[in-house]
Design a protein around this motif. Structure first.
Motif, PDB file in Angstrom:
ATOM      1  N   THR A 169      13.094  11.271  -8.546  1.00 30.95           N
ATOM      2  CA  THR A 169      13.111  10.153  -9.219  1.00 30.95           C
ATOM      3  C   THR A 169      11.556   9.918  -9.804  1.00 30.95           C
ATOM      4  O   THR A 169      10.452  10.390  -9.285  1.00 30.95           O
ATOM      5  N   ALA A 170      11.455   9.109 -10.658  1.00 37.29           N
ATOM      6  CA  ALA A 170      10.161   9.168 -11.522  1.00 37.29           C
ATOM      7  C   ALA A 170       9.302   8.027 -11.016  1.00 37.29           C
ATOM      8  O   ALA A 170       9.756   7.119 -10.185  1.00 37.29           O
ATOM      9  N   ASP A 171       7.952   8.302 -11.020  1.00 40.82           N
ATOM     10  CA  ASP A 171       7.284   7.304 -10.638  1.00 40.82           C
ATOM     11  C   ASP A 171       7.062   7.081  -9.153  1.00 40.82           C
ATOM     12  O   ASP A 171       6.602   5.771  -8.892  1.00 40.82           O
ATOM     13  N   ASP A 172       7.217   8.130  -8.402  1.00 44.89           N
ATOM     14  CA  ASP A 172       7.152   7.681  -7.032  1.00 44.89           C
ATOM     15  C   ASP A 172       5.958   7.366  -6.525  1.00 44.89           C
ATOM     16  O   ASP A 172       4.949   8.334  -6.325  1.00 44.89           O
ATOM     17  N   GLN A 173       5.604   6.239  -6.137  1.00 46.96           N
ATOM     18  CA  GLN A 173       4.302   5.720  -5.581  1.00 46.96           C
ATOM     19  C   GLN A 173       4.199   6.182  -4.311  1.00 46.96           C
ATOM     20  O   GLN A 173       2.925   6.142  -3.650  1.00 46.96           O
ATOM     21  N   VAL A 174       5.050   6.594  -3.593  1.00 45.53           N
ATOM     22  CA  VAL A 174       5.185   6.928  -2.079  1.00 45.53           C
ATOM     23  C   VAL A 174       4.813   8.426  -1.793  1.00 45.53           C
ATOM     24  O   VAL A 174       4.064   8.798  -0.910  1.00 45.53           O
ATOM     25  N   ALA A 458       2.702   0.359   2.647  1.00 40.74           N
ATOM     26  CA  ALA A 458       3.515  -0.633   3.088  1.00 40.74           C
ATOM     27  C   ALA A 458       4.976  -0.262   2.743  1.00 40.74           C
ATOM     28  O   ALA A 458       5.943  -0.765   3.630  1.00 40.74           O
ATOM     29  N   ASP A 459       5.371   0.840   1.912  1.00 41.32           N
ATOM     30  CA  ASP A 459       6.834   0.986   1.623  1.00 41.32           C
ATOM     31  C   ASP A 459       7.201   1.554   2.883  1.00 41.32           C
ATOM     32  O   ASP A 459       8.684   1.311   3.242  1.00 41.32           O
ATOM     33  N   ASN A 460       6.468   2.068   3.916  1.00 45.55           N
ATOM     34  CA  ASN A 460       7.161   2.644   5.234  1.00 45.55           C
ATOM     35  C   ASN A 460       7.554   1.662   5.874  1.00 45.55           C
ATOM     36  O   ASN A 460       8.295   1.804   6.879  1.00 45.55           O
ATOM     37  N   TYR A 461       7.406   0.543   5.566  1.00 49.69           N
ATOM     38  CA  TYR A 461       7.672  -0.846   6.569  1.00 49.69           C
ATOM     39  C   TYR A 461       8.937  -1.308   5.776  1.00 49.69           C
ATOM     40  O   TYR A 461       9.622  -2.304   6.642  1.00 49.69           O
ATOM     41  N   LEU A 462       9.485  -0.985   4.601  1.00 46.89           N
ATOM     42  CA  LEU A 462      10.493  -1.888   3.856  1.00 46.89           C
ATOM     43  C   LEU A 462      11.602  -0.784   3.770  1.00 46.89           C
ATOM     44  O   LEU A 462      12.675  -1.011   4.330  1.00 46.89           O
ATOM     45  N   THR A 463      11.163   0.332   3.096  1.00 49.77           N
ATOM     46  CA  THR A 463      12.367   1.062   2.745  1.00 49.77           C
ATOM     47  C   THR A 463      13.414   1.489   3.920  1.00 49.77           C
ATOM     48  O   THR A 463      14.513   1.508   3.806  1.00 49.77           O
ATOM     49  N   PRO A 464      12.814   2.159   5.137  1.00 52.50           N
ATOM     50  CA  PRO A 464      13.665   2.399   6.195  1.00 52.50           C
ATOM     51  C   PRO A 464      14.348   1.242   6.757  1.00 52.50           C
ATOM     52  O   PRO A 464      15.496   1.527   7.127  1.00 52.50           O
ATOM     53  N   PHE A 465      14.004  -0.027   6.599  1.00 46.66           N
ATOM     54  CA  PHE A 465      14.344  -1.074   7.202  1.00 46.66           C
ATOM     55  C   PHE A 465      15.551  -2.166   6.431  1.00 46.66           C
ATOM     56  O   PHE A 465      16.457  -2.293   6.832  1.00 46.66           O
ATOM     57  N   TYR A 476      22.844  -5.295   7.384  1.00 46.85           N
ATOM     58  CA  TYR A 476      21.738  -6.399   6.658  1.00 46.85           C
ATOM     59  C   TYR A 476      22.015  -5.789   5.163  1.00 46.85           C
ATOM     60  O   TYR A 476      21.719  -4.520   4.940  1.00 46.85           O
ATOM     61  N   SER A 477      22.450  -6.654   4.179  1.00 47.20           N
ATOM     62  CA  SER A 477      22.495  -6.379   3.018  1.00 47.20           C
ATOM     63  C   SER A 477      22.074  -7.439   2.058  1.00 47.20           C
ATOM     64  O   SER A 477      22.676  -8.507   1.989  1.00 47.20           O
ATOM     65  N   ASN A 478      20.913  -7.399   1.125  1.00 48.45           N
ATOM     66  CA  ASN A 478      20.715  -8.097   0.125  1.00 48.45           C
ATOM     67  C   ASN A 478      20.475  -7.489  -1.129  1.00 48.45           C
ATOM     68  O   ASN A 478      19.483  -6.948  -1.149  1.00 48.45           O
ATOM     69  N   PRO A 479      21.276  -7.502  -2.045  1.00 54.09           N
ATOM     70  CA  PRO A 479      21.263  -6.921  -3.237  1.00 54.09           C
ATOM     71  C   PRO A 479      19.818  -7.099  -3.968  1.00 54.09           C
ATOM     72  O   PRO A 479      19.135  -6.149  -4.583  1.00 54.09           O
ATOM     73  N   ASP A 480      19.279  -8.375  -3.800  1.00 55.06           N
ATOM     74  CA  ASP A 480      17.958  -8.719  -4.427  1.00 55.06           C
ATOM     75  C   ASP A 480      16.960  -8.004  -3.808  1.00 55.06           C
ATOM     76  O   ASP A 480      15.857  -7.169  -4.404  1.00 55.06           O
ATOM     77  N   ILE A 485      12.814  -3.356  -3.314  1.00 55.29           N
ATOM     78  CA  ILE A 485      12.277  -2.143  -2.738  1.00 55.29           C
ATOM     79  C   ILE A 485      12.509  -1.083  -3.475  1.00 55.29           C
ATOM     80  O   ILE A 485      11.440  -0.513  -3.615  1.00 55.29           O
ATOM     81  N   LEU A 486      13.462  -0.910  -4.266  1.00 59.58           N
ATOM     82  CA  LEU A 486      13.544   0.381  -5.068  1.00 59.58           C
ATOM     83  C   LEU A 486      12.659   0.302  -6.299  1.00 59.58           C
ATOM     84  O   LEU A 486      12.070   1.323  -6.561  1.00 59.58           O
ATOM     85  N   ASN A 487      12.204  -0.910  -6.713  1.00 57.32           N
ATOM     86  CA  ASN A 487      11.280  -1.138  -7.584  1.00 57.32           C
ATOM     87  C   ASN A 487       9.876  -0.934  -7.351  1.00 57.32           C
ATOM     88  O   ASN A 487       9.185  -0.448  -8.051  1.00 57.32           O
ATOM     89  N   GLN A 488       9.689  -1.512  -6.083  1.00 56.02           N
ATOM     90  CA  GLN A 488       8.236  -1.458  -5.715  1.00 56.02           C
ATOM     91  C   GLN A 488       7.675   0.326  -5.699  1.00 56.02           C
ATOM     92  O   GLN A 488       6.540   0.458  -5.923  1.00 56.02           O
TER      93      GLN A 488
END
Lengths: 548, 329, 364
Positions: A169-174, A458-465, A476-480, A485-488
């Protein structure tokens, strides 16, 4: 020779130096890099080795076969990483590399300086880099961390000093952060096997090291002797000490006594809260604190919690009210002080303090608005949603994986929830392996977990969770949140990305997928003559700057 | 006529009457310690000032590692529990484990011993080999593996007690099995069994009665010694982190484990009370067992002024002496 | 617990491994030895099988290591790749095949050859157990004789209660107190470990026997020897005193037992002094049960060693077993258990043979 226990050993040290020379002769025998072999031992004048004690264990030296802190703690001293974070910084900068940057949205290009070598004299080229990543993915060891390379498509080496990572995927900041972590270690292709984990003994015998140190004596999970590696030309300054001996302990109390008695110079990971408190009142040692990436939290299972989606009385609003009431009632300060004596501090959001984008989203939303609990507010929340009290809540914790104080921590949580009669908590504990199986099988409505980051972002505290597909499996599922998360992860502008990360935390804080409780500080205890112990947000204790 | 005889034949009471001098002193000391232990266990809710998992009272949280005071005679633990209360409640857990472990192993051991000795043949041989293998294996190692296997579920008080008890039982069964089987094999060959069969009485019944009657000398000794060992195994499991969590029950070994850091930091009151409790409980039970062991063996029994008849001594010593030679059958 | 009152029980029931005399019935000594030798196989097999299935009831090493990091499906995938989801029976047969070929494999969690683990940590445990046995012999046997000679008088009572007291004190509690008093307060001995880090490195470098005392002596450096010995004092005393209590009771019981035998009475009537009676007449026949129990003790001490090793950071087999159990490392646990089973079986075998040599009645 600063205190009595050193005097006691003085004679032993003399003997040690003599035998160290013998070893240097052995290790230098089959390579043309005598320099590295004798570096540390030759100039012991720069100081006797520093003794570091730890309770973390090594799984294997081979970076492809480990996914744990104990192994990383050794690997980070002896293997080179393309990029890294400098002391007290969270920015990824070139380490072994000369430059490292995105040359196109899906291409991360790294250039190496000319003439790099391994400690054994083998040339260190782009081919070693490609080899390291390819073998990690090919071996995909069950104990390894190859899954962190999820976004790596292929590695290309246009010439000896250039490496191009093609990403999915493009522009992967992680991705750059991942390169500083478990799968980022570069290994010597002439020593390591392409399709299997290479035994520790072979690695040590071949002197296949390229980090700030080499290992000159290795007694698995007992003692490791690190000697400065003169071939290392990376980001970190050359070791300021003459060498380090890492000594392993099983019981934190023994480690504590050892540092107190001067048998070890630095104790790092993990001393109990009581140990730290006692040592902080001891003049013979200094307690060094650093930011901690470790977090402790309660997970709610959205299906099975009270009023959860799979219960007979499913009601989303009531379920949320229950979670909110718990958030209103927990007293983090009390846990931090009573159970952890300040070695863990209250955590009011998902990304802990010390990371770009950390907030305190839950502080305003719950309790009295200043971090303390508020029983009236909890009662009101429950009443407004029409929840009958007391709410019966089944809470699970694990006694053997997240430190010995988990039991005390959760006993206190139970006591806090029950104090006002709003909850009736059924507190249970389960042994770790069963616990791991049960929690994802929807057995536990609410349960304890902890997290130690894979990499310092910070991504490591969001994406996996909080993605719908997450490792918690708590439904838990919240489309927003998914979208944000995918955007950041692919937002290249730092300020914009930070804003997104903050927004994600605010949203999740409203939903309360999990309830963050505490953030762990890194603690090292060192003799008073020790200087340079640096504990930063890389969460790696790097030996190089330590002096005595 | 029958009543005093029956009372006399009860273990412990029988021995108490038999004992003299120092031996009696040891037995009495053991009985006192064990009695105190049982009383603590039974009356824990009355005697303990607080609950075993109580962290706060009306005056607020107890606080962690508070030194002894008027409210907390032995201070509080690192988790903020009242030490005295947990020591008292711990007696209850220990007693439960003893009861469950001993009952289970006595029951299963006797049953297997009967079956093995009575059936003979390959069943017997297999059972003997299995029992010997387990018997010879280090108790604690087996208990550790068993504890992990058994406690796979959640650790409530009962599951914790059973996990500890069952893992101890596994190791105890061979001892009962051995004694009972030897007795069965001996009894089986005696003539009265055949006569009983002839008159139509159930062989099983007769055997059971005879075997038990003849085992009363050795079984109580094994029971007491196993009870002591159960306390130590429970403590060792707790110490190794395989014990019962504090919110489910109080357990001495667990509390000791938690107090290791305290001791190193000079906080003595969290470690010493549970440690002393373990020592006293085991000491009491072992003193009883030792005394009974001595008294069961006429060679070891302290000599009374007016000895029993020589014939009596020979009759009593006979099975013990034979077993001591390493003979099973 | 580990070092158990089996001893006392043994005095009541019988020295244990006297299994299957039926097999030995009627044969000569050679036949007896052969049967005992063959009986070692089922003993080892049973324990190994028991542990194989027990440990597999407890979950797998991958969940143990990564359960808090990976999603359920990734975990399942890794478990599948490692083959832990295959039918148990298949895995069991495969395992049996391996041990028949003496192939113990490599540990799952840290990739060490099991044979290396066994050799290295086995040496450490052997060293600890040897020290402890020395302590136990030096203290247990003389005091047992003293107790027997003073039977039913105060020295006897004091020694016996003392012995029970040592037995009743959990090893880890005794170790904790010993560490605090002798290491921290008095500063006489090191807190933990088998040797100072520098000694350990130096000895490890020469790749010696793994028994530090031997390696240190061979190195010819008296500082190393001193260092190794000073580290051994507290663990050896802690484990040794516990065992000494057991030996004391055993010696006392058996000496008194033989003491009352008719031939002793006869000697006594001839005017042989009591102390001489104890030393010469009563001592020898009392040997058989003592040998038996010592054999058993070696096995039992392996269990007691777990606690002692953990308390003192003595990196031995018990210490490793506890660690590998926590990680559910099947291969390592099975390897260690198999070794312990073999040691136990061999110890029993030797004890049986010695007992049979001393007293031929045992054979028939």
């Amino acid at each position: 020779m600063r205190n009595q226990s050193h005097l006691r050993r003085a004679a032993v040290v003399a003997g040690f130096a003599a035998s160290a020379l013998t070893l240097a002769a052995c290790s230098g025998g089959d390579s043309d890099a005598d320099a590295s072999g004798s570096a540390g031992t030759g100039d012991t004048g720069s100081g006797e080795p520093i003794i570091v004690g730890t309770t973390d264990k090594v799984t294997t030296l081979d970076p492809a076969g480990s996914y744990d802190n104990g192994s990383l703690a050794v690997q980070t001293q002896v293997f080179p990483y393309l990029v890294n974070t400098d002391y007290n910084s969270t920015d990824v900068v070139p380490d072994l590399a000369e430059t490292a940057e995105f040359t196109s949205p899906t291409e991360y290009t790294v250039t190496l300086p000319e003439g790099l070598t391994w400690a054994n004299g083998n040339a260190l080229t782009s081919s070693d880099v490609k080899f390291s990543f390819d073998r990690n993915l090919a071996i995909a060891d069950p104990n390894g961390a190859s899954s962190l390379l999820y976004n790596l498509d292929s590695v290309e080496t246009p010439d000896e000093t250039t490496v191009v990572f093609h990403l999915k995927t493009a522009d992967d900041q992680v991705f750059p952060f991942i390169l500083t972590s478990f799968p980022g270690a570069i290994v010597d292709e002439e020593v390591f096997a392409a399709d299997a984990i290479t035994p520790d003994a072979d690695i040590v015998a071949a002197n296949a090291f390229g980090g700030p140190y080499t290992i000159t004596a290795y007694d698995f999970n007992k003692t490791v002797e690190f000697t400065p590696n003169e071939a290392y030309q990376g980001l970190l300054a050359a070791p300021a000490n003459g060498g380090v001996i890492l000594s392993y302990f099983a019981e934190s109390s023994n480690l504590k006594l050892a540092v107190q008695e001067g048998d070890v110079d630095v104790a790092y990971r993990s001393l109990s809260a009581t140990d730290v408190e006692d040592l902080s009142g001891n003049d013979a040692v200094q307690v060094i604190n650093g930011p901690g990436g470790e977090i402790r939290y309660i997970v709610f299972n959205f299906d099975t919690q009270p009023y959860g989606a799979a219960t007979p009385e499913a009601d989303e609003a009531k379920a949320l009210a229950v979670r909110q009431a718990v958030a209103d009632l927990v007293d983090r300060d009390a846990i931090s002080e009573q159970v952890y004596k300040g070695t863990y501090t209250p955590l009011y959001s998902y990304v802990p303090e010390g990371f770009a984008g950390a907030t305190e989203s839950l502080k305003d939303l719950y309790g009295d608005g200043a971090g303390a609990p508020d029983a009236d507010k909890a009662a009101q929340t429950l009443a407004d949603a029409g929840v009958e009290t007391p709410v019966k809540l089944s809470l699970q914790y694990n006694p053997d994986h997240y430190g010995p104080s988990s039991g005390d921590e959760y006993a206190l949580v139970k006591s806090q929830l029950e104090a006002t009669g709003l909850f009736e908590v059924d507190l249970k504990s389960t042994e770790w392996v069963q616990y791991s199986e049960d929690r994802t099988a929807d057995v536990y409505p609410a349960y304890q977990l902890g997290w130690f980051p894979d990499y310092s972002d910070a991504d490591n505290y969001l994406t996996p969770f909080f993605l719908t597909e997450n490792f918690l499996g708590n439904h838990y599922s919240n489309p927003d949140v998914d979208e944000m998360i995918l955007n950041q992860a692919v937002t290249t502008d730092p300020a914009e990305r930070t804003a997104l990360i903050e927004q994600i935390q605010d949203t999740v804080a409203g939903d309360l997928s999990t309830l963050p409780l505490l953030q762990g500080a890194q603690v090292a205890v060192a003799g008073t003559g020790i200087e340079g112990v640096t504990l930063d947000a890389s969460f790696k204790f790097r030996f190089a700057p330590v002096t005595k | 006529m029958t009543k005093p005889r029956l009372l006399d034949r009860l273990p412990v009471v029988h021995q108490l009457r038999q004992a003299v001098g120092l031996q009696r002193g040891m037995l009495v000391a053991g009985l006192v310690l064990t009695g105190a232990f049982v009383v603590l266990a039974l009356l824990a809710p009355v005697l303990a000032p607080y609950g075993y998992s109580q962290l706060a009272d009306d005056a607020g949280n107890f606080g962690a590692q508070q030194p002894p005071s008027a409210e907390h005679w032995l201070g509080t633990t690192v988790g903020g529990y009242d030490v005295l209360s947990r020591v008292i409640w711990g007696a209850r857990t220990a007693l439960l484990v003893i009861i469950v472990a001993v009952l289970l192993s006595v029951f299963v051991g006797i049953l297997l011993g009967l079956v093995s000795g009575y059936l003979g043949g390959w069943v017997d041989r297999v059972l003997v080999v299995v029992a010997d293998a387990i018997y010879a294996f280090p108790t604690l190692l087996l208990a550790i593996v068993a504890a992990i296997a058994i406690s796979g579920g959640q650790s409530g008080m009962w599951s914790g007690v059973f996990a500890a008890a069952i893992s101890i039982t596994v190791v105890f069964i061979p001892q009962y099995f051995r004694v009972v089987r030897a007795e069965v094999v001996r009894v089986k060959s005696e003539a009265f069994i055949e006569s009983a069969q002839v008159i139509g009485a159930s062989t099983w019944r007769i055997m059971f009665r005879h075997v038990l009657r003849n085992s009363t000398r050795t079984l109580p000794v094994i029971v007491t010694l196993n009870a002591a060992e159960a306390v130590l195994t429970l403590a060792a499991l707790g110490f190794l982190g395989l014990g019962i969590e504090p919110t489910s029950a109080a357990e001495w070994g667990f509390d000791l484990n938690k107090s290791i850091s305290d001791v190193a930091a000079g906080i003595w009151w969290t470690a010493v009370p549970p440690g002393v409790a373990i020592i006293l409980a085991v000491l009491g039970i072992t003193l009883i067992g030792e005394s009974m062991n001595d008294l069961a063996d006429p060679r070891l029994r302290a000599r009374r002024r007016g000895k029993g008849t020589p014939a009596d001594a020979v009759a009593q010593s006979e099975p013990v002496a034979r077993e001591e030679m390493g003979e099973v059958q | 617990m580990s070092t158990t009152p089996d001893v006392a029980a043994a005095a009541v029931s019988e020295p244990p491994p006297a299994l299957a005399p039926q097999a030995a019935r009627g044969g000569g000594f050679g036949r007896y030895v052969l049967v005992r030798l063959l009986l070692m196989i089922p003993t080892v097999l049973i324990l190994v099988t028991l542990v194989f299935f027990l440990i597999r009831l407890t979950g797998d090493p991958i969940t143990a290591a990564l359960g808090g990091r990976l999603p359920a499906d990734q975990l399942a995938e890794r478990i599948h790749e490692a083959g832990y989801d295959r039918p148990l029976l298949v895995q069991y047969l495969e395992y049996l095949g391996q041990i028949l070929r003496f192939d113990f494999g490599s540990t799952i969690t840290d990739n060490q050859p099991v044979m290396t683990v066994l050799a290295e940590y086995g040496a450490a445990t052997l060293e600890l157990v040897t020290y402890a046995l020395v302590v136990a012999f030096l203290i247990g046997i003389p005091f047992g004789l003293v107790a027997a000679a003073n039977r039913d008088r105060w020295p006897d009572a004091a020694l016996r209660v003392g012995a029970i007291f040592f037995y009743a004190t959990p090893v880890f509690f005794a170790g904790l107190v010993a560490k605090l008093v002798f290491s921290v307060w008095l500063g006489w001995f090191p807190v933990s470990g088998r040797a100072g880090v520098r000694t350990e490195l130096a000895l490890g470098r020469d790749g010696g026997t793994g028994i530090y005392l031997i390696d240190a002596i061979r190195s010819g450096n008296s500082d190393y020897v001193w260092d190794v010995l000073s580290h051994a004092v507290l663990p050896a005393m802690t484990l040794g005193l516990l065992t000494a209590g057991i030996f004391l009771r055993l010696v006392r019981t058996n000496v008194i037992g033989t003491h009352n035998m008719p031939y002793i009475d006869a000697a006594r009537s001839r005017g042989v002094s009591e102390s001489r009676l104890i030393r010469t007449h009563a001592y020898r026949p009392a040997l058989i049960p003592i040998i038996t129990v010592v054999g058993l003790q070696i096995a039992l001490m392996l269990g007691g060693a777990v606690l002692t090793e953990t308390t003192f950071e003595w990196q031995g087999l018990g210490f490793q077993l506890a660690k590998y159990l926590q990680a559910r490392d099947f291969v390592a646990v099975q390897g260690i258990v198999a070794l312990i089973a073999i040691i136990v079986a061999v110890a029993n075998f030797i004890v049986d043979i010695i007992a049979a040599l001393i007293d031929p009645r045992v054979r028939y």
